[in-house]
Design a protein around this motif. Sequence first.
Motif, PDB file in Angstrom:
ATOM      1  N   GLN A   1      88.762  53.487  59.758  1.00  0.00           N
ATOM      2  CA  GLN A   1      87.764  52.730  59.011  1.00  0.00           C
ATOM      3  C   GLN A   1      87.084  53.587  57.946  1.00  0.00           C
ATOM      4  OE1 GLN A   1      85.192  50.485  61.493  1.00  0.00           O
ATOM      5  NE2 GLN A   1      84.204  49.445  59.797  1.00  0.00           N
ATOM      6  N   GLY A   2      86.871  54.853  58.228  1.00  0.00           N
ATOM      7  CA  GLY A   2      86.258  55.746  57.242  1.00  0.00           C
ATOM      8  C   GLY A   2      87.112  55.888  55.991  1.00  0.00           C
ATOM      9  N   LEU A   3      88.428  55.914  56.159  1.00  0.00           N
ATOM     10  CA  LEU A   3      89.325  55.997  55.007  1.00  0.00           C
ATOM     11  C   LEU A   3      89.255  54.722  54.179  1.00  0.00           C
ATOM     12  CD1 LEU A   3      91.471  57.415  53.329  1.00  0.00           C
ATOM     13  CD2 LEU A   3      93.186  56.593  54.956  1.00  0.00           C
ATOM     14  N   ILE A   4      89.220  53.575  54.857  1.00  0.00           N
ATOM     15  CA  ILE A   4      89.103  52.297  54.152  1.00  0.00           C
ATOM     16  C   ILE A   4      87.822  52.269  53.338  1.00  0.00           C
ATOM     17  CG2 ILE A   4      88.859  49.801  54.444  1.00  0.00           C
ATOM     18  CD1 ILE A   4      90.540  50.147  57.067  1.00  0.00           C
ATOM     19  N   VAL A   5      86.722  52.666  53.956  1.00  0.00           N
ATOM     20  CA  VAL A   5      85.428  52.664  53.265  1.00  0.00           C
ATOM     21  C   VAL A   5      85.448  53.629  52.089  1.00  0.00           C
ATOM     22  CG1 VAL A   5      82.977  53.265  53.518  1.00  0.00           C
ATOM     23  CG2 VAL A   5      84.125  51.909  55.280  1.00  0.00           C
ATOM     24  N   SER A   6      86.038  54.793  52.280  1.00  0.00           N
ATOM     25  CA  SER A   6      86.056  55.771  51.187  1.00  0.00           C
ATOM     26  C   SER A   6      86.901  55.279  50.010  1.00  0.00           C
ATOM     27  CB  SER A   6      86.531  57.139  51.672  1.00  0.00           C
ATOM     28  OG  SER A   6      87.893  57.093  52.054  1.00  0.00           O
ATOM     29  N   LEU A   7      87.998  54.598  50.294  1.00  0.00           N
ATOM     30  CA  LEU A   7      88.815  54.035  49.215  1.00  0.00           C
ATOM     31  C   LEU A   7      88.053  52.950  48.450  1.00  0.00           C
ATOM     32  CD1 LEU A   7      92.255  53.794  51.031  1.00  0.00           C
ATOM     33  CD2 LEU A   7      91.699  55.250  49.071  1.00  0.00           C
ATOM     34  N   LEU A   8      87.378  52.072  49.177  1.00  0.00           N
ATOM     35  CA  LEU A   8      86.576  51.030  48.527  1.00  0.00           C
ATOM     36  C   LEU A   8      85.454  51.652  47.699  1.00  0.00           C
ATOM     37  CD1 LEU A   8      86.347  48.453  51.439  1.00  0.00           C
ATOM     38  CD2 LEU A   8      87.614  48.171  49.295  1.00  0.00           C
ATOM     39  N   HIS A   9      84.821  52.677  48.246  1.00  0.00           N
ATOM     40  CA  HIS A   9      83.736  53.353  47.530  1.00  0.00           C
ATOM     41  C   HIS A   9      84.259  54.010  46.257  1.00  0.00           C
ATOM     42  CE1 HIS A   9      79.961  55.418  46.900  1.00  0.00           C
ATOM     43  NE2 HIS A   9      80.641  56.532  46.732  1.00  0.00           N
ATOM     44  N   GLY A  10      85.425  54.621  46.353  1.00  0.00           N
ATOM     45  CA  GLY A  10      86.020  55.257  45.176  1.00  0.00           C
ATOM     46  C   GLY A  10      86.302  54.253  44.072  1.00  0.00           C
ATOM     47  N   HIS A  11      86.837  53.095  44.439  1.00  0.00           N
ATOM     48  CA  HIS A  11      87.096  52.056  43.431  1.00  0.00           C
ATOM     49  C   HIS A  11      85.790  51.531  42.840  1.00  0.00           C
ATOM     50  CE1 HIS A  11      91.434  51.673  43.607  1.00  0.00           C
ATOM     51  NE2 HIS A  11      91.359  51.809  44.919  1.00  0.00           N
ATOM     52  N   ALA A  12      84.781  51.347  43.677  1.00  0.00           N
ATOM     53  CA  ALA A  12      83.481  50.884  43.181  1.00  0.00           C
ATOM     54  C   ALA A  12      82.886  51.912  42.220  1.00  0.00           C
ATOM     55  CB  ALA A  12      82.524  50.623  44.346  1.00  0.00           C
ATOM     56  N   HIS A  13      83.014  53.183  42.558  1.00  0.00           N
ATOM     57  CA  HIS A  13      82.492  54.248  41.691  1.00  0.00           C
ATOM     58  C   HIS A  13      83.217  54.246  40.347  1.00  0.00           C
ATOM     59  CE1 HIS A  13      80.726  58.064  40.562  1.00  0.00           C
ATOM     60  NE2 HIS A  13      81.937  58.501  40.272  1.00  0.00           N
ATOM     61  N   ALA A  14      84.539  54.101  40.374  1.00  0.00           N
ATOM     62  CA  ALA A  14      85.317  54.095  39.131  1.00  0.00           C
ATOM     63  C   ALA A  14      84.936  52.899  38.249  1.00  0.00           C
ATOM     64  CB  ALA A  14      86.814  54.065  39.450  1.00  0.00           C
ATOM     65  N   GLN A  15      84.758  51.738  38.857  1.00  0.00           N
ATOM     66  CA  GLN A  15      84.378  50.558  38.092  1.00  0.00           C
ATOM     67  C   GLN A  15      82.973  50.711  37.508  1.00  0.00           C
ATOM     68  OE1 GLN A  15      86.322  47.873  37.220  1.00  0.00           O
ATOM     69  NE2 GLN A  15      87.908  49.179  38.084  1.00  0.00           N
ATOM     70  N   THR A  16      82.061  51.289  38.267  1.00  0.00           N
ATOM     71  CA  THR A  16      80.704  51.539  37.770  1.00  0.00           C
ATOM     72  C   THR A  16      80.756  52.502  36.598  1.00  0.00           C
ATOM     73  OG1 THR A  16      79.780  51.145  39.967  1.00  0.00           O
ATOM     74  CG2 THR A  16      78.401  52.347  38.392  1.00  0.00           C
ATOM     75  N   HIS A  17      81.563  53.541  36.705  1.00  0.00           N
ATOM     76  CA  HIS A  17      81.702  54.512  35.625  1.00  0.00           C
ATOM     77  C   HIS A  17      82.202  53.823  34.350  1.00  0.00           C
ATOM     78  CE1 HIS A  17      82.355  58.325  33.616  1.00  0.00           C
ATOM     79  NE2 HIS A  17      83.579  57.921  33.313  1.00  0.00           N
ATOM     80  N   GLN A  18      83.174  52.948  34.490  1.00  0.00           N
ATOM     81  CA  GLN A  18      83.685  52.220  33.318  1.00  0.00           C
ATOM     82  C   GLN A  18      82.585  51.359  32.700  1.00  0.00           C
ATOM     83  OE1 GLN A  18      87.118  49.990  34.524  1.00  0.00           O
ATOM     84  NE2 GLN A  18      88.489  51.750  34.309  1.00  0.00           N
ATOM     85  N   MET A  19      81.769  50.729  33.523  1.00  0.00           N
ATOM     86  CA  MET A  19      80.703  49.872  32.991  1.00  0.00           C
ATOM     87  C   MET A  19      79.669  50.676  32.218  1.00  0.00           C
ATOM     88  SD  MET A  19      79.886  46.922  35.816  1.00  0.00           S
ATOM     89  CE  MET A  19      79.150  48.060  36.954  1.00  0.00           C
ATOM     90  N   VAL A  20      79.252  51.805  32.760  1.00  0.00           N
ATOM     91  CA  VAL A  20      78.169  52.552  32.118  1.00  0.00           C
ATOM     92  C   VAL A  20      78.641  53.377  30.924  1.00  0.00           C
ATOM     93  CG1 VAL A  20      76.750  52.609  34.200  1.00  0.00           C
ATOM     94  CG2 VAL A  20      78.283  54.523  33.712  1.00  0.00           C
ATOM     95  N   THR A  21      79.944  53.620  30.837  1.00  0.00           N
ATOM     96  CA  THR A  21      80.449  54.382  29.699  1.00  0.00           C
ATOM     97  C   THR A  21      81.121  53.483  28.667  1.00  0.00           C
ATOM     98  OG1 THR A  21      82.573  54.804  30.755  1.00  0.00           O
ATOM     99  CG2 THR A  21      80.840  56.461  31.071  1.00  0.00           C
ATOM    100  N   ASN A  22      81.119  52.168  28.937  1.00  0.00           N
ATOM    101  CA  ASN A  22      81.778  51.207  28.049  1.00  0.00           C
ATOM    102  C   ASN A  22      83.225  51.602  27.782  1.00  0.00           C
ATOM    103  OD1 ASN A  22      79.551  49.493  27.745  1.00  0.00           O
ATOM    104  ND2 ASN A  22      78.689  50.863  26.220  1.00  0.00           N
ATOM    105  N   ASP A  23      83.872  52.171  28.785  1.00  0.00           N
ATOM    106  CA  ASP A  23      85.249  52.636  28.662  1.00  0.00           C
ATOM    107  C   ASP A  23      86.182  51.673  29.388  1.00  0.00           C
ATOM    108  OD1 ASP A  23      87.371  54.303  28.052  1.00  0.00           O
ATOM    109  OD2 ASP A  23      87.116  55.497  29.862  1.00  0.00           O
TER     110      ASP A  23
END
Length: 65
Positions: A42-64
């Motif tokens: 379950q920790g791996l699943i959560v970390s993968l979801l968190h990583g994708h959420a972080h990447a999407q947030t980064h794209q939003m705030v950098t307009n990239d």
Amino acid sequence: MSKVARLRHALPMSPDINAAVADLDKAIADAVDAAKEAGLPQGLIVSLLHGHAHAQTHQMVTNDH
């Protein structure tokens, strides 16, 4: 559940957006269930979801996007 707030968009969302949100939510839930059934920790699943959420947030705030 008294500390849970329901978030609403400032303007009403279209039925297409609501359907897309529901489809995305179901796809994520189904993928998590499949990963659990495959034996992923379950920790791996959560970390993968968190990583994708972080990447999407980064794209939003950098307009990239």
